[in-house]
Design a protein around this motif. Structure first.
Motif, short mmCIF file in Angstrom:
data_model
loop_
_atom_site.label_atom_id
_atom_site.label_comp_id
_atom_site.label_asym_id
_atom_site.label_seq_id
_atom_site.Cartn_x
_atom_site.Cartn_y
_atom_site.Cartn_z
N ALA A 9 -7.65 8.81 1.74
CA ALA A 9 -6.71 7.82 2.39
C ALA A 9 -6.71 6.64 1.50
O ALA A 9 -6.91 5.49 2.46
N GLY A 10 -7.52 6.50 0.48
CA GLY A 10 -7.45 5.03 -0.17
C GLY A 10 -6.39 4.85 -0.89
O GLY A 10 -5.20 5.55 -0.52
N PRO A 11 -6.25 3.94 -1.73
CA PRO A 11 -5.13 3.52 -2.60
C PRO A 11 -4.39 4.77 -3.32
O PRO A 11 -3.16 4.92 -3.28
N TYR A 12 -5.10 5.86 -3.82
CA TYR A 12 -4.36 6.94 -4.57
C TYR A 12 -3.79 7.73 -3.34
O TYR A 12 -2.53 8.30 -3.22
N GLY A 13 -4.70 8.44 -2.41
CA GLY A 13 -4.01 8.98 -1.29
C GLY A 13 -2.98 8.37 -0.71
O GLY A 13 -1.87 9.21 -0.33
N LEU A 14 -2.99 7.19 -0.22
CA LEU A 14 -1.82 6.70 0.69
C LEU A 14 -0.56 6.56 -0.39
O LEU A 14 0.62 6.61 0.19
N SER A 15 -0.69 6.02 -1.52
CA SER A 15 0.32 6.26 -2.43
C SER A 15 1.04 7.53 -2.63
O SER A 15 2.26 7.71 -2.71
N SER A 26 6.81 18.01 3.81
CA SER A 26 5.97 18.11 5.15
C SER A 26 4.67 17.91 4.58
O SER A 26 4.14 18.47 3.67
N LEU A 27 3.98 17.01 5.33
CA LEU A 27 2.66 16.70 4.84
C LEU A 27 1.78 16.11 6.00
O LEU A 27 2.00 15.96 6.90
N ARG A 28 0.53 16.31 5.42
CA ARG A 28 -0.77 15.89 6.39
C ARG A 28 -1.59 15.20 5.55
O ARG A 28 -1.84 15.47 4.42
N VAL A 29 -1.92 13.87 6.04
CA VAL A 29 -2.96 13.02 5.23
C VAL A 29 -4.18 13.19 5.97
O VAL A 29 -4.24 12.82 7.42
N LEU A 30 -5.46 13.33 5.33
CA LEU A 30 -6.62 13.48 6.16
C LEU A 30 -7.67 12.30 5.60
O LEU A 30 -7.72 12.35 4.17
N GLY A 31 -8.30 11.73 6.14
CA GLY A 31 -9.22 10.67 5.76
C GLY A 31 -9.40 9.38 6.45
O GLY A 31 -8.24 9.11 7.07
N ARG A 32 -10.16 8.55 6.39
CA ARG A 32 -10.29 7.38 7.06
C ARG A 32 -9.50 6.45 6.05
O ARG A 32 -10.17 6.13 5.02
N PRO A 33 -8.78 5.57 6.65
CA PRO A 33 -8.00 4.72 5.60
C PRO A 33 -8.86 3.64 4.91
O PRO A 33 -9.56 3.07 5.62
N GLU A 60 9.89 2.62 -3.22
CA GLU A 60 10.92 1.31 -3.16
C GLU A 60 10.14 -0.01 -3.48
O GLU A 60 10.97 -1.05 -3.56
N GLY A 61 8.97 0.12 -3.84
CA GLY A 61 8.09 -1.28 -4.15
C GLY A 61 8.32 -2.25 -2.84
O GLY A 61 8.23 -3.44 -3.09
N ARG A 62 8.44 -1.73 -1.58
CA ARG A 62 8.55 -2.64 -0.75
C ARG A 62 7.31 -3.53 -0.12
O ARG A 62 7.09 -4.36 0.48
N TRP A 63 6.07 -2.46 -0.24
CA TRP A 63 4.90 -2.84 0.69
C TRP A 63 3.66 -3.14 -0.41
O TRP A 63 2.88 -2.76 -0.48
N ARG A 64 4.35 -4.30 -1.17
CA ARG A 64 3.26 -4.59 -2.43
C ARG A 64 2.28 -5.65 -1.57
O ARG A 64 2.20 -6.23 -0.38
N LEU A 65 1.27 -5.82 -2.45
CA LEU A 65 0.04 -6.80 -1.98
C LEU A 65 0.67 -8.26 -1.87
O LEU A 65 0.29 -9.12 -0.75
N ASP A 66 1.30 -8.77 -2.48
CA ASP A 66 1.91 -10.18 -2.40
C ASP A 66 2.67 -10.23 -1.35
O ASP A 66 2.81 -11.37 -0.63
N VAL A 67 3.69 -9.34 -0.74
CA VAL A 67 4.19 -9.35 0.45
C VAL A 67 3.33 -9.46 1.73
O VAL A 67 3.45 -10.19 2.42
N LEU A 92 -4.47 -0.87 5.23
CA LEU A 92 -4.20 -0.60 6.52
C LEU A 92 -2.90 -0.92 6.86
O LEU A 92 -2.07 -0.02 7.50
N TRP A 93 -2.36 -1.94 6.52
CA TRP A 93 -0.99 -2.36 6.80
C TRP A 93 0.04 -1.52 5.93
O TRP A 93 1.08 -0.95 6.55
N PHE A 94 -0.21 -1.11 4.69
CA PHE A 94 0.65 -0.13 3.87
C PHE A 94 0.67 1.26 4.69
O PHE A 94 1.63 1.63 4.67
N ALA A 95 -0.74 1.55 5.12
CA ALA A 95 -0.49 2.91 5.85
C ALA A 95 -0.10 2.67 7.11
O ALA A 95 0.97 3.66 7.35
#
Length: 419
Positions: A9-15, A26-33, A60-67, A92-95
């Motif tokens: 659940a790092g940058p690649y997993g969350l993306s 249908s998905l499951r995400v495992l790991g500490r963000p 959609e590119g909504r959840w960017r770092l600059d936002v 964490l905000w992105f997640a």
């Protein structure tokens, strides 16, 4: 049974999870963000990459770092390094906003089951999925030179082992390496009063230059375009065209992956290192051993000259080496079925699927296939979009049941991974 299990659940997993959810899987995400960023980097560190090249990816590119930075009142513009703590909070905000709820349990073993995979979790529960994306980051792949492997953790550690450098106050520490991790770690140690030196094989330290403005004369932009990995057409190719990079001959891809964007310090850490940190260049540690309550390092210079020094602790900022053998959570038969590249990393096809049908890789493990961008957050956008399309193709064609077969030749990879 889920369509997709995302492990990590790092940058690649969350993306990947964001793109998969948007695609209706249908998905499951495992790991500490953001675990690596929260647990393996000390306060005071900054992102080396530009803020605009450090976005996690949603369709959609909504959840960017600059936002996120604008919401929090944090400066994060071009040429303004972002603190690692801010970036971890952004993840964490992105997640929370772009990804289904993350299950923070750890996968201890992944094995094949009829029609897909079964993951055993640290509490004994199992989760089944038709396909799996391994986005396990860099920590499983730490690389400490063999000269130090006879020393215990009280005498030698990897730079990624430290969330808090405070334990080294009042000590003598030698940092091995000439890259950003080595130089920034040394700067932080010096700033807290630790006696610290950098020891490296390189003949000279390399420093990245201050980036030019985003808006500049057209001729300057054409001569050296901006990219997520820095200025210049070569960096632009690595950063913006990973799919093209994958079409290069294998030997050339291997060479570039090992040599491109070599050890260098960020421009903003240079003034913190040069006045405060002893630097010994052109030296390689041949032998390291304990003596009299310290570590003695016997070194060999570029001309063959021998020297030695004593230090309380060694921090090896010596990077990571992503090989199939180091992916410990895979069942033996699954690991044996991975077709390795010459550097030991798993070979993947055009959509990041490995030689094990339904098993996909992301991040550092794919740098030899898709280029240096896969070592940086910037590569998550290309990976997430491409990998999820590959998962959908695999789900349409079906995942073979039973144990993973051991491929006898690399031609087997082409039939299962879309080469």
């Amino acid at each position: 049974m889920y369509d997709l299990l995302v492990v990590g659940a790092g940058p690649y997993g969350l993306s990947i999870a964001s793109h998969a959810a948007a695609a209706g899987l249908s998905l499951r995400v495992l790991g500490r963000p953001m675990a690596s960023w929260r647990d393996h980097m000390p306060p005071g560190m900054f992102l080396k990459s530009e803020p605009w090249a450090s976005n996690l990816s949603d369709p959609e590119g909504r959840w960017r770092l600059d936002v996120y930075c604008a919401e929090q009142g944090v400066e994060g513009g071009h040429g303004r390094p972002v603190p690692v703590g801010v970036f971890a909070s952004y993840g964490l905000w992105f997640a929370r906003n772009a990804v289904p709820p993350v299950d923070e349990r750890t996968v201890t073993r992944l094995q094949r089951r009829c029609g897909g995979f079964e993951a055993l979790l640290d509490d004994g529960e199992t989760v089944r999925a038709r396909t799996v994306a391994l986005a396990i980051g860099v920590v499983p792949f730490i690389d400490i030179p063999s000269a130090f492997r006879g020393l215990g953790p009280e005498r030698v550690s990897h730079s990624s082992h430290h969330h808090d450098l405070g334990r080294f106050r009042g000590q003598d520490v030698t940092v091995i390496g000439a890259g950003q991790a080595a130089l920034e770690t040394a700067a932080l140690l010096a700033e807290q009063g630790t006696r610290v030196r950098v020891l490296a094989r390189a003949a000279a330290l390399r420093w990245n230059e201050v980036p030019p403005p985003l808006a500049r004369a057209r001729r300057d932009a054409l001569r050296a375009p901006h990219s997520g990995l820095g200025c210049g057409w070569r960096n632009w190719f690595y950063a913006e065209r990973p799919g093209w990079y994958r079409r290069l001959p294998e030997a050339r891809r291997m060479r570039i992956a090992s040599e491109a964007l070599g050890p260098a310090g960020a421009w903003w850490v240079r003034d913190r290192v040069e006045p405060a940190v002893e630097v010994r260049l052109g030296q390689e540690v041949a032998v390291a051993y304990e003596t009299g309550g310290a570590v003695r390092l016997e070194t060999v210079g570029r001309g063959g000259e021998l020297t030695s020094l004593d230090t309380d602790h060694v921090i090896a900022a010596t990077g990571f080496r992503a090989t199939c053998a180091r992916i410990g959570l895979l069942a033996d038969d699954v690991r044996a079925a991975l077709a390795p590249l010459p550097d030991g990393s798993p070979a993947v096809g055009r959509d990041f699927e490995s030689s094990v049908p339904g098993l996909f890789f992301a991040g550092l493990t794919t740098a030899s296939g898709f280029g240096p961008a896969m070592r940086f957050v910037h590569g998550a956008t290309f990976t997430a979009d491409t990998l999820v399309r590959g998962v959908r193709r695999r789900l349409r064609s079906g995942v073979p049941g039973g144990p993973a077969p051991v491929p006898g030749a690399r031609t087997g990879l082409a039939s299962t991974a879309g080469l």
